[in-house]
Design a protein around this motif. Structure first.
Motif, mmCIF file in Angstrom:
data_model
loop_
_atom_site.group_PDB
_atom_site.id
_atom_site.type_symbol
_atom_site.label_atom_id
_atom_site.label_comp_id
_atom_site.label_asym_id
_atom_site.label_seq_id
_atom_site.Cartn_x
_atom_site.Cartn_y
_atom_site.Cartn_z
ATOM 1 N N PHE A 82 0.856 -1.184 0.000
ATOM 2 C CA PHE A 82 0.000 0.000 0.000
ATOM 3 C C PHE A 82 0.891 1.232 0.000
ATOM 4 C CE2 PHE A 82 -2.739 3.282 1.782
ATOM 5 C CZ PHE A 82 -3.932 3.054 1.124
ATOM 6 N N ASP A 83 0.974 1.897 -1.125
ATOM 7 C CA ASP A 83 1.816 3.083 -1.240
ATOM 8 C C ASP A 83 1.231 4.215 -0.393
ATOM 9 O OD1 ASP A 83 3.595 1.868 -3.001
ATOM 10 O OD2 ASP A 83 2.405 2.458 -4.755
ATOM 11 N N ILE A 84 2.085 4.834 0.402
ATOM 12 C CA ILE A 84 1.674 5.932 1.270
ATOM 13 C C ILE A 84 2.131 7.234 0.627
ATOM 14 C CG2 ILE A 84 1.956 6.970 3.555
ATOM 15 C CD1 ILE A 84 2.481 4.068 4.568
ATOM 16 N N TYR A 85 1.162 8.096 0.317
ATOM 17 C CA TYR A 85 1.465 9.355 -0.343
ATOM 18 C C TYR A 85 1.565 10.518 0.625
ATOM 19 C CZ TYR A 85 0.147 6.641 -4.445
ATOM 20 O OH TYR A 85 0.054 5.672 -5.407
ATOM 21 N N LYS A 86 0.925 10.382 1.787
ATOM 22 C CA LYS A 86 0.943 11.454 2.776
ATOM 23 C C LYS A 86 1.299 10.854 4.135
ATOM 24 C CE LYS A 86 -2.404 14.332 0.381
ATOM 25 N NZ LYS A 86 -1.617 15.426 -0.033
ATOM 26 N N PRO A 87 2.203 11.493 4.861
ATOM 27 C CA PRO A 87 2.564 10.990 6.199
ATOM 28 C C PRO A 87 1.325 10.926 7.099
ATOM 29 C CG PRO A 87 4.068 12.738 5.515
ATOM 30 C CD PRO A 87 2.957 12.706 4.507
ATOM 31 N N GLY A 88 1.320 9.937 7.968
ATOM 32 C CA GLY A 88 0.216 9.802 8.923
ATOM 33 C C GLY A 88 -1.057 9.240 8.338
ATOM 34 N N THR A 89 -0.944 8.480 7.245
ATOM 35 C CA THR A 89 -2.159 7.917 6.643
ATOM 36 C C THR A 89 -2.202 6.389 6.678
ATOM 37 O OG1 THR A 89 -1.175 8.044 4.435
ATOM 38 C CG2 THR A 89 -2.561 9.899 5.128
ATOM 39 N N TYR A 90 -1.229 5.751 7.328
ATOM 40 C CA TYR A 90 -1.278 4.285 7.505
ATOM 41 C C TYR A 90 -0.803 3.974 8.921
ATOM 42 C CZ TYR A 90 -1.085 -0.693 6.420
ATOM 43 O OH TYR A 90 -1.315 -2.049 6.408
ATOM 44 N N TYR A 91 -1.704 3.392 9.702
ATOM 45 C CA TYR A 91 -1.393 3.064 11.091
ATOM 46 C C TYR A 91 -1.468 1.556 11.307
ATOM 47 C CZ TYR A 91 -1.884 7.993 12.128
ATOM 48 O OH TYR A 91 -1.715 9.354 12.149
ATOM 49 N N PHE A 92 -0.479 1.054 12.027
ATOM 50 C CA PHE A 92 -0.436 -0.372 12.347
ATOM 51 C C PHE A 92 0.179 -0.527 13.731
ATOM 52 C CE2 PHE A 92 2.064 -4.409 12.117
ATOM 53 C CZ PHE A 92 0.985 -5.267 12.164
ATOM 54 N N ASP A 93 -0.587 -1.036 14.667
ATOM 55 C CA ASP A 93 -0.120 -1.222 16.040
ATOM 56 C C ASP A 93 0.398 -2.646 16.196
ATOM 57 O OD1 ASP A 93 0.336 -1.429 18.737
ATOM 58 O OD2 ASP A 93 -1.728 -1.067 19.341
ATOM 59 N N ASP A 94 1.711 -2.796 16.037
ATOM 60 C CA ASP A 94 2.291 -4.132 16.170
ATOM 61 C C ASP A 94 2.930 -4.352 17.536
ATOM 62 O OD1 ASP A 94 4.471 -2.474 15.855
ATOM 63 O OD2 ASP A 94 5.590 -3.882 14.636
ATOM 64 N N ILE A 95 2.749 -3.420 18.450
ATOM 65 C CA ILE A 95 3.361 -3.530 19.767
ATOM 66 C C ILE A 95 2.735 -4.672 20.574
ATOM 67 C CG2 ILE A 95 3.845 -2.334 21.947
ATOM 68 C CD1 ILE A 95 5.356 -1.245 19.448
ATOM 69 N N PHE A 96 1.416 -4.692 20.646
ATOM 70 C CA PHE A 96 0.740 -5.706 21.453
ATOM 71 C C PHE A 96 0.274 -6.909 20.631
ATOM 72 C CE2 PHE A 96 0.054 -1.692 23.787
ATOM 73 C CZ PHE A 96 0.755 -2.028 24.928
ATOM 74 N N GLY A 97 0.129 -6.741 19.339
ATOM 75 C CA GLY A 97 -0.316 -7.839 18.485
ATOM 76 C C GLY A 97 -1.733 -8.283 18.785
ATOM 77 N N ALA A 98 -2.572 -7.356 19.234
ATOM 78 C CA ALA A 98 -3.950 -7.690 19.591
ATOM 79 C C ALA A 98 -4.842 -7.645 18.360
ATOM 80 C CB ALA A 98 -4.463 -6.721 20.651
ATOM 81 N N MET A 99 -5.337 -8.797 17.968
ATOM 82 C CA MET A 99 -6.230 -8.857 16.820
ATOM 83 C C MET A 99 -7.523 -8.115 17.124
ATOM 84 S SD MET A 99 -5.586 -12.800 15.691
ATOM 85 C CE MET A 99 -6.749 -12.767 14.343
ATOM 86 N N GLY A 100 -7.988 -7.345 16.168
ATOM 87 C CA GLY A 100 -9.237 -6.616 16.303
ATOM 88 C C GLY A 100 -9.072 -5.173 16.716
ATOM 89 N N ASN A 101 -7.848 -4.746 17.033
ATOM 90 C CA ASN A 101 -7.647 -3.378 17.516
ATOM 91 C C ASN A 101 -7.969 -2.318 16.471
ATOM 92 O OD1 ASN A 101 -5.130 -2.376 16.078
ATOM 93 N ND2 ASN A 101 -4.320 -4.223 17.001
ATOM 94 N N GLY A 102 -7.723 -2.610 15.217
ATOM 95 C CA GLY A 102 -7.941 -1.634 14.157
ATOM 96 C C GLY A 102 -9.397 -1.232 14.001
ATOM 97 N N ILE A 103 -10.304 -2.114 14.383
ATOM 98 C CA ILE A 103 -11.731 -1.809 14.269
ATOM 99 C C ILE A 103 -12.080 -0.635 15.179
ATOM 100 C CG2 ILE A 103 -14.069 -2.705 14.604
ATOM 101 C CD1 ILE A 103 -12.860 -5.523 13.933
ATOM 102 N N GLY A 104 -11.699 -0.739 16.440
ATOM 103 C CA GLY A 104 -11.961 0.346 17.382
ATOM 104 C C GLY A 104 -11.180 1.599 17.065
ATOM 105 N N TYR A 105 -9.914 1.440 16.668
ATOM 106 C CA TYR A 105 -9.096 2.603 16.313
ATOM 107 C C TYR A 105 -9.758 3.403 15.184
ATOM 108 C CZ TYR A 105 -4.956 0.776 18.836
ATOM 109 O OH TYR A 105 -4.060 0.324 19.776
ATOM 110 N N SER A 106 -10.229 2.698 14.169
ATOM 111 C CA SER A 106 -10.799 3.386 13.010
ATOM 112 C C SER A 106 -12.106 4.091 13.362
ATOM 113 C CB SER A 106 -10.993 2.408 11.842
ATOM 114 O OG SER A 106 -11.902 1.384 12.179
ATOM 115 N N ILE A 107 -12.903 3.483 14.226
ATOM 116 C CA ILE A 107 -14.157 4.123 14.634
ATOM 117 C C ILE A 107 -13.854 5.387 15.438
ATOM 118 C CG2 ILE A 107 -16.264 3.878 16.018
ATOM 119 C CD1 ILE A 107 -16.085 0.812 15.324
ATOM 120 N N GLY A 108 -12.919 5.290 16.378
ATOM 121 C CA GLY A 108 -12.532 6.457 17.156
ATOM 122 C C GLY A 108 -11.975 7.566 16.281
ATOM 123 N N ALA A 109 -11.165 7.204 15.302
ATOM 124 C CA ALA A 109 -10.591 8.194 14.396
ATOM 125 C C ALA A 109 -11.680 8.884 13.578
ATOM 126 C CB ALA A 109 -9.566 7.540 13.471
#
Length: 189
Positions: free
Chosen positions: A36-63
Motif C-alpha cells: 500500500f503506497d503511502i502518499y501522505k505521512p500519517g495515513t497508515y497506522y499499524f499497532d504491532d506492539i501488542f499484536g492484539a487482533m481486532g484493535n484496528g476496528i476500534g481505532y478506526s471508529i474512534g478516528a
C-alpha cells in the motif's frame, strides 16, 4: 480467489491519497505494509506492539468520530472481524462512516501458516465454517459487498465512498482471497 496483494493494490488505486488506513493485526496488514503506497505521512497506522487482533476496528471508529471530515478505512482480516467485529455496530449507531475492508481467507492466516512452518501441522487455525463478512455486517444494519476480483474491490470502494457521504454510515467490503497464499511474514526465523 484473488491474491491479497491484488486487494491492497486495488485499495490504493481506489482510495483518495489522504485516506487514513488502520491496519489490524494479521497478515492482511503486512501485505498492506509492503504493497500500500503511502502518499501522505500519517495515513497508515499499524499497532504491532501488542499484536492484539481486532484493535484496528476500534481505532478506526474512534478516528472517524474524532475527524468526521476524513476518509477512514479499516483493513481487517476475517479472524480479527470474528474477534471484535460486533464493534461495527458502534460505527453504525454513532454515524461513523468507516470503510471496513475484510480480507477473508477463511482462517487465522499467520497462525495457521506459522504452525505449519514450525511444527508441520495446524491446529485450530482453519474455520470449519468460514465467516460470511457481508452477512455478518448486514445483520447489524450495515451495507456490505463481497468481491471476488480486484476490479470488484475497486468499483465497490468507489461506490461505498459515495454512499457513505450520503448516508454517514459505515460499509463493509469483503474480499475473498486465496487461502494458500503465503503471507509476507513467513520469511522470519
Amino acid at each position: 480467489r484473488m491474491s491479497a496483494v491484488q486487494v491492497i493494490r486495488a485499495m490504493r488505486n481506489a482510495l483518495p491519497e489522504d485516506a487514513i488506513v488502520f491496519g489490524d493485526d494479521g497478515s492482511h496488514s503486512f501485505y498492506g505494509i509492503q504493497h500500500f503506497d503511502i502518499y501522505k505521512p500519517g495515513t497508515y497506522y499499524f499497532d504491532d506492539i501488542f499484536g492484539a487482533m481486532g484493535n484496528g476496528i476500534g481505532y478506526s471508529i474512534g478516528a472517524q468520530l474524532a475527524a468526521p471530515e476524513k476518509t477512514i478505512v479499516c483493513l481487517v482480516g476475517d479472524g480479527c472481524m470474528f474477534m471484535h467485529g460486533t464493534e461495527i455496530s458502534t460505527a453504525f449507531n454513532y454515524d461513523a462512516p468507516v470503510l471496513f475492508i475484510v480480507v477473508n481467507n477463511g482462517r487465522l492466516d499467520m497462525v495457521e501458516k506459522g504452525m505449519r512452518k514450525m511444527i508441520g501441522t495446524s491446529i485450530g487455525g482453519i474455520y470449519e465454517t468460514p465467516m460470511d463478512a457481508a452477512k455478518f455486517a448486514e445483520s447489524m444494519g450495515l451495507s456490505a459487498y463481497t468481491c471476488l476480483n480486484p476490479f470488484e474491490v475497486r468499483d465497490c470502494i468507489h461506490e461505498a465512498l459515495q454512499i457513505m457521504k450520503e448516508t454517514n454510515k459505515p460499509i463493509v467490503i469483503e474480499a475473498l482471497v486465496d487461502e494458500n497464499e503465503i503471507p509476507p511474514t513467513m520469511g522470519r526465523q
